[in-house]
Design an enzyme around this catalytic site. Structure first.
Site, mmCIF file in Angstrom:
data_model
loop_
_atom_site.group_PDB
_atom_site.id
_atom_site.type_symbol
_atom_site.label_atom_id
_atom_site.label_comp_id
_atom_site.label_asym_id
_atom_site.label_seq_id
_atom_site.Cartn_x
_atom_site.Cartn_y
_atom_site.Cartn_z
ATOM 1 N N ASN A 7 45.032 29.132 49.364
ATOM 2 C CA ASN A 7 45.849 29.569 48.227
ATOM 3 C C ASN A 7 46.933 30.480 48.789
ATOM 4 O O ASN A 7 46.688 31.640 49.102
ATOM 5 C CB ASN A 7 44.953 30.306 47.226
ATOM 6 C CG ASN A 7 45.708 30.781 46.003
ATOM 7 O OD1 ASN A 7 46.933 30.612 45.913
ATOM 8 N ND2 ASN A 7 45.003 31.380 45.072
ATOM 9 N N LYS A 14 45.041 33.348 50.735
ATOM 10 C CA LYS A 14 43.589 33.452 50.549
ATOM 11 C C LYS A 14 42.958 32.164 51.062
ATOM 12 O O LYS A 14 43.544 31.087 50.880
ATOM 13 C CB LYS A 14 43.256 33.601 49.063
ATOM 14 C CG LYS A 14 43.656 34.943 48.499
ATOM 15 C CD LYS A 14 43.060 35.104 47.100
ATOM 16 C CE LYS A 14 43.855 36.120 46.334
ATOM 17 N NZ LYS A 14 44.013 35.843 44.925
ATOM 18 N N ARG A 91 45.953 24.965 46.782
ATOM 19 C CA ARG A 91 46.282 25.279 45.392
ATOM 20 C C ARG A 91 47.805 25.256 45.260
ATOM 21 O O ARG A 91 48.504 25.964 45.984
ATOM 22 C CB ARG A 91 45.768 26.660 45.025
ATOM 23 C CG ARG A 91 46.135 27.019 43.623
ATOM 24 C CD ARG A 91 45.939 28.487 43.356
ATOM 25 N NE ARG A 91 46.315 28.772 41.990
ATOM 26 C CZ ARG A 91 46.689 29.954 41.563
ATOM 27 N NH1 ARG A 91 46.726 30.977 42.385
ATOM 28 N NH2 ARG A 91 47.016 30.142 40.311
ATOM 29 N N HIS A 180 46.521 28.066 35.210
ATOM 30 C CA HIS A 180 45.058 28.283 35.325
ATOM 31 C C HIS A 180 44.291 27.000 35.020
ATOM 32 O O HIS A 180 43.122 27.046 34.633
ATOM 33 C CB HIS A 180 44.545 29.351 34.332
ATOM 34 C CG HIS A 180 45.045 30.735 34.555
ATOM 35 N ND1 HIS A 180 45.394 31.569 33.503
ATOM 36 C CD2 HIS A 180 45.245 31.444 35.684
ATOM 37 C CE1 HIS A 180 45.788 32.727 33.986
ATOM 38 N NE2 HIS A 180 45.705 32.688 35.313
ATOM 39 N N LEU A 209 40.423 35.349 31.035
ATOM 40 C CA LEU A 209 40.982 36.692 30.905
ATOM 41 C C LEU A 209 40.876 37.414 32.245
ATOM 42 O O LEU A 209 39.848 38.030 32.560
ATOM 43 C CB LEU A 209 40.241 37.485 29.810
ATOM 44 C CG LEU A 209 40.062 36.770 28.455
ATOM 45 C CD1 LEU A 209 39.306 37.662 27.472
ATOM 46 C CD2 LEU A 209 41.402 36.350 27.861
ATOM 47 N N GLY A 212 46.148 37.770 35.178
ATOM 48 C CA GLY A 212 46.878 36.824 34.334
ATOM 49 C C GLY A 212 45.862 36.289 33.344
ATOM 50 O O GLY A 212 44.683 36.225 33.666
ATOM 51 N N ARG A 241 51.971 41.510 32.324
ATOM 52 C CA ARG A 241 52.912 40.602 31.651
ATOM 53 C C ARG A 241 52.810 40.753 30.141
ATOM 54 O O ARG A 241 51.717 40.912 29.601
ATOM 55 C CB ARG A 241 52.616 39.146 32.022
ATOM 56 C CG ARG A 241 53.016 38.795 33.432
ATOM 57 C CD ARG A 241 52.592 37.372 33.781
ATOM 58 N NE ARG A 241 51.825 37.363 35.002
ATOM 59 C CZ ARG A 241 50.973 36.408 35.353
ATOM 60 N NH1 ARG A 241 50.792 35.365 34.578
ATOM 61 N NH2 ARG A 241 50.314 36.484 36.483
ATOM 62 N N PHE A 284 41.210 46.850 33.599
ATOM 63 C CA PHE A 284 40.407 47.136 32.407
ATOM 64 C C PHE A 284 39.314 48.163 32.657
ATOM 65 O O PHE A 284 38.852 48.810 31.721
ATOM 66 C CB PHE A 284 39.819 45.830 31.846
ATOM 67 C CG PHE A 284 40.796 45.111 30.965
ATOM 68 C CD1 PHE A 284 41.965 44.588 31.494
ATOM 69 C CD2 PHE A 284 40.579 44.999 29.603
ATOM 70 C CE1 PHE A 284 42.899 43.954 30.688
ATOM 71 C CE2 PHE A 284 41.498 44.365 28.773
ATOM 72 C CZ PHE A 284 42.659 43.837 29.326
ATOM 73 N N GLY A 331 38.127 37.864 35.597
ATOM 74 C CA GLY A 331 37.759 39.272 35.765
ATOM 75 C C GLY A 331 37.322 39.983 34.498
ATOM 76 O O GLY A 331 36.205 40.525 34.425
ATOM 77 N N GLU A 334 34.564 37.864 32.373
ATOM 78 C CA GLU A 334 33.212 37.866 32.953
ATOM 79 C C GLU A 334 32.568 39.248 32.954
ATOM 80 O O GLU A 334 31.353 39.372 32.879
ATOM 81 C CB GLU A 334 33.268 37.347 34.406
ATOM 82 C CG GLU A 334 33.565 35.864 34.482
ATOM 83 C CD GLU A 334 33.911 35.394 35.891
ATOM 84 O OE1 GLU A 334 33.390 35.984 36.861
ATOM 85 O OE2 GLU A 334 34.706 34.450 36.019
ATOM 86 N N ASN A 335 33.410 40.284 33.102
ATOM 87 C CA ASN A 335 32.866 41.638 33.309
ATOM 88 C C ASN A 335 33.113 42.614 32.174
ATOM 89 O O ASN A 335 32.792 43.788 32.302
ATOM 90 C CB ASN A 335 33.472 42.247 34.575
ATOM 91 C CG ASN A 335 33.199 41.402 35.785
ATOM 92 O OD1 ASN A 335 32.056 41.207 36.145
ATOM 93 N ND2 ASN A 335 34.243 40.881 36.388
ATOM 94 N N GLU A 384 37.557 28.756 41.068
ATOM 95 C CA GLU A 384 38.673 27.858 41.333
ATOM 96 C C GLU A 384 38.582 27.245 42.730
ATOM 97 O O GLU A 384 38.950 26.093 42.929
ATOM 98 C CB GLU A 384 39.997 28.614 41.145
ATOM 99 C CG GLU A 384 40.281 28.856 39.666
ATOM 100 C CD GLU A 384 41.380 29.868 39.410
ATOM 101 O OE1 GLU A 384 41.094 31.078 39.497
ATOM 102 O OE2 GLU A 384 42.507 29.456 39.129
#
Ligand code: AMP
Length: 397
Positions: A7, A14, A91, A180, A209, A212, A241, A284, A331, A334-335, A384
Site C-alpha cells: 500500500n 505499508k 492497493r 474503502h 469509521l 477516513g 475531513r 477519538f 478504528g 471497532e474500538n 484490507e
C-alpha cells in the site's frame, strides 16, 4: 503461496507478507519519510518485536529493496529468497469507471491506471510508483491491482450522478465513485458468513469509521450506494475531513479568510472533521477522554459525528427498502462502543436493540444487538490486506 501486499503512499509504504493459503501474516511493517531526510523502515515478524531501522530511501525503489532485504534477513527474515513471494497485491486508490474488479497488472493496465490519475492526484501516482519499484526488483513475479473504488462500481446511475451539468460527467467523469471498497466488500461478506446467512438475500449497511470514514449500502452482495464521492471528502464527518457541506461554503470561506481554492481545500481535507470541530484532536480516544471530563467541544463534536452516521443509515435503509444487518468496522467502528451506542440510539424506529454488555466486548467478530433486535448489529474487524491477498491469489492461480 506467499503474497506481498503493498500500500504505497507518496512518502510512505505499508507492507505485509501473507501466507495466502493459511491466511497468516508472516511479517509486516512500513517505510516512512521516503524521499525525505530521516527515512526509516519498521519491520515486524509475526510474534516478534517491532524493529526500526533508519536508512536513506531517496525513492520507493530503495524502500521496496529495504522491505525485500528485511523479509530475507538471516536472523529475523521469514523467507530465504524472493522466489518464495508468489505474487504481489497492490492497493490502488482510484480505478475510475475502468475497473469494476481487481486485475492482473500488465502494461495496458498501468496505462489505464495512469488515466485515472487526475481523479486521485495524491494517491494514484504514488500507487504506480509502488508497482514500478516492485517490477524493478521482481520482474517475473505476477502482480495484481486491487482498487478502492471497484466494489462501488455496481452503484446505479441514480446513486452516482450529481446534480450538475451532465456534460461534466461525460467530459470529465465527475460522478460519485466511493472509496474503502475493499473494506466494504470484505466486511459485508464476512458479516453474512458470521450470521450464517447468504449475502445474496441480505440488505446490509457497513459503517467504516476510521480516520477516513464511509458508509455503504450492500444489497444482495452488491453495493448500491456509498457516502464518499468523486473524492474521499464527501459524506461523513471524518478525522480531519469535513464530509458533506453546502458547496457555497467554499466561496464564503475563501472570501472571509482570504484563501484561494487550494487553501480552502486544505481546510476541508486537513483542518476540519472532528479535529476542526473540537479543536482537540482527530483521535477519538482523545475526544472520548475529553468528553469524560465534561469538555463541551468534545461533547458537541461526538454528537454531531454520531448524528451524521445515523442519517446515512436512515438514507440507506430507504434506498434498500429495509435493512437486515448493520456492521461497524475500522478504528472507531471497532474500538468505540460509545460511538456505536450513540449511532444506534437513533435506530429504535428500525427495531434496533443494543446489548450493552456485548457492545463493551473487544476482539473478533461480535454481535452487539439483542436476540430480539429486528436488525442484527455487529462489529466486524476489517482486514484490507487479507482481502487484497485473497484477490491476488484468486487472480494469479
Ligand atoms: P483507522 O483509520 O481505521 O486506522 O482508524 C484510526 C482511528 O481509530 C484513530 O484516529 C482513532 O480515532 C480511532 N481509534 C483507534 N483506537 C481507538 C480506541 N481504542 N477507541 C476509540 N477510537 C479509537
Amino acid at each position: 503461496m506467499n503474497v506481498l501486499v503493498i500500500n504505497c503512499g507518496s512518502s510512505s509504504l505499508k507492507y505485509q507478507l501473507i501466507d495466502s493459503l493459511k491466511e497468516e501474516v508472516l511479517a509486516k511493517g512500513l517505510c516512512e519519510r521516503i524521499g525525505i531526510e530521516g527515512s526509516q523502515i519498521v519491520y515486524q515478524k509475526a510474534g516478534g518485536e517491532k524493529e526500526t531501522t533508519v536508512a536513506p530511501m531517496p525513492t520507493h525503489t530503495e524502500a521496496i529493496g529495504m522491505v525485500l532485504d528485511a523479509l530475507q534477513n538471516e536472523k529475523t527474515g521469514v523467507i530465504k529468497s524472493l522466489d518464495e513471494i508468489g505474487a504481489v497485491g497492490h492497493r490502488i486508490v482510484h480505478g475510475g469507471e475502468k475497473f469494476a474488479e481487481s486485475t492482473v497488472i500488465t502494461d495496458e493496465v498501468i496505462e489505464a491506471i495512469k488515466e485515472c490519475n487526475e481523479l486521485a492526484p495524491l494517491h494514484n501516482p504514488a500507487n504506480l510508483i509502488g508497482i514500478d519499484a516492485c517490477r524493478e526488483h521482481m520482474p517475473g513475479t505476477p502482480m495484481v491491482a486491487v482498487f478502492d473504488t471497484a466494489f462501488h462500481q455496481t452503484m446505479p446511475e441514480k446513486a452516482y450522478l450529481y446534480g450538475l451539468p451532465y456534460e461534466y460527467y461525460e467530459k470529465y467523469g465527475v460522478r460519485r465513485y466511493g472509496f474503502h471498497g475493499t473494506s466494504h466488500n470484505y466486511v459485508s461478506h464476512r458479516m453474512a458468513e458470521f450470521l450464517g446467512k447468504n449475502i445474496e438475500d441480505m440488505k446490509i449497511i457497513v459503517c467504516h469509521l476510521g480516520n477516513g470514514a464511509s458508509v455503504s449500502a450492500v444489497m444482495n452482495g452488491k453495493c448500491v450506494d456509498t457516502s464518499m464521492g468523486l473524492t474521499p471528502l464527501e459524506g461523513l464527518i471524518m478525522g480531519t475531513r469535513s464530509g458533506d457541506i453546502d458547496p457555497a461554503i467554499v466561496e464564503f470561506i475563501a472570501k472571509k479568510e482570504n484563501l484561494d481554492i487550494d487553501g480552502v481545500m486544505d481546510v476541508l481535507n486537513k483542518k476540519s472533521g472532528v479535529a476542526g470541530m473540537s479543536g482537540i484532536s482527530s483521535d477519538f480516544r482523545d475526544l472520548e477522554a475529553a468528553e469524560e471530563e465534561g469538555n463541551e467541544a468534545a461533547i458537541r463534536t461526538l454528537r454531531a459525528y454520531e448524528y451524521r452516521v445515523a442519517k446515512y443509515i436512515g438514507a440507506y435503509t430507504a434506498a434498500m427498502n429495509g435493512v437486515d444487518a448493520i456492521a461497524f468496522t475500522a478504528g472507531v467502528g471497532e474500538n468505540g462502543p460509545v460511538t456505536r451506542t450513540g449511532v444506534c440510539s437513533y435506530l429504535g424506529y428500525l427495531g434496533v436493540k443494543i446489548d450493552e454488555e456485548a457492545n463493551q466486548r473487544r476482539g473478533a467478530d461480535n454481535l452487539i444487538s439483542t436476540k430480539d433486535s429486528k436488525v442484527a448489529v455487529c462489529v466486524i474487524p476489517t482486514n484490507e490486506e487479507l482481502a487484497i491477498a485473497r484477490e491476488t491469489l484468486r487472480l494469479v492461480r
